[in-house]
Design a protein around this motif. Structure first.
Motif, short mmCIF file in Angstrom:
data_model
loop_
_atom_site.label_atom_id
_atom_site.label_comp_id
_atom_site.label_asym_id
_atom_site.label_seq_id
_atom_site.Cartn_x
_atom_site.Cartn_y
_atom_site.Cartn_z
N VAL A 87 0.66 -1.09 0.06
CA VAL A 87 -0.05 0.20 0.07
C VAL A 87 0.82 1.22 0.12
CG1 VAL A 87 -1.61 1.26 1.31
CG2 VAL A 87 -1.63 -1.24 1.41
N ALA A 148 -6.72 -2.65 2.96
CA ALA A 148 -5.99 -2.50 1.47
C ALA A 148 -4.79 -3.42 1.38
CB ALA A 148 -5.81 -1.20 1.26
N ALA A 152 -4.35 -6.58 -1.13
CA ALA A 152 -3.10 -6.53 -2.08
C ALA A 152 -2.40 -7.91 -1.97
CB ALA A 152 -2.31 -5.55 -1.71
N ARG A 159 -1.74 -1.51 -3.82
CA ARG A 159 -3.09 -0.30 -3.60
C ARG A 159 -2.61 1.00 -3.51
NH1 ARG A 159 -4.91 -5.04 -4.71
NH2 ARG A 159 -7.12 -5.32 -4.08
N GLN A 166 -9.37 4.12 -1.46
CA GLN A 166 -8.78 3.39 -2.39
C GLN A 166 -8.83 4.34 -3.82
OE1 GLN A 166 -8.52 -0.79 -2.73
NE2 GLN A 166 -8.62 -0.69 -5.12
N TRP A 168 -6.60 3.36 -6.65
CA TRP A 168 -6.40 2.14 -7.63
C TRP A 168 -5.91 0.90 -6.81
CZ3 TRP A 168 -2.40 6.28 -8.95
CH2 TRP A 168 -2.79 7.18 -9.78
#
Length: 168
Positions: A87, A148, A152, A159, A166, A168
């Motif tokens: 992240v 996140a 991932a 992420r 978020q 993307w």
């Protein structure tokens, strides 16, 4: 007229002036570390409320992955090399703080018996807990990053968050 690269001293002075006027970012780097049972390592800082992932702030000109490795050595006596990026979260200015870039790295799984013990005054406790429990212990901003990071891990795609949301 601005100096050119043909005048190295003038060019470096010109670049240094531009560098001095550009924004500086605070950088935080945390690690998602699991035990063989899949539990997540969380720490209880003494300087702020709520639990957190292990890690901390980067020092000047320190790469984020080196910052998190240093923090784990200093605070928990762990020698961990991050396995990858999970992240990146751009955190908007809040309270007295300017904006920040926060990273969460994959620490993998500790493959040896390890009972976490804080090694300095910045942490009062450290323990492995289920992901569900970790999500109830951490504050909202870290909860969004932790969710996140778990996503991932599941799909292998880092992420990007903007203030915990978020993108993307």
């Amino acid at each position: 007229m601005s100096p050119t690269p043909d005048d190295p001293d003038g060019w470096n002075a010109y670049l240094a002036e531009g560098n001095a006027s550009q924004a500086r970012k605070r950088v935080a780097a945390d690690l998602l570390l699991r035990d063989p049972a899949g539990r997540v390592l969380v720490v209880n800082p003494t300087y702020k409320p709520g639990w957190d992932l292990p890690g901390g702030m980067a020092e000047a000109n320190e790469p984020p992955e080196e910052a998190v490795a240093r923090e784990l050595r200093e605070e928990l006596g762990l020698d961990i090399t991050p396995h990858g990026l999970l992240v990146v979260d751009w955190v908007a200015p809040h309270g007295p703080w300017d904006d920040q870039i926060a990273f969460v790295f994959d620490g993998g799984t500790v493959d040896l018996p390890y009972e976490p013990h804080p090694r300095d005054e910045e942490l009062s406790e450290a323990r492995f807990v289920s992901m569900e429990t970790a999500l109830t212990l951490v504050r909202e901003r870290m909860r969004r990053r932790l969710e996140a990071a778990a996503d991932a891990l599941r799909d292998g795609r880092p992420r990007y968050l903007r203030d915990g949301t978020q993108v993307w």
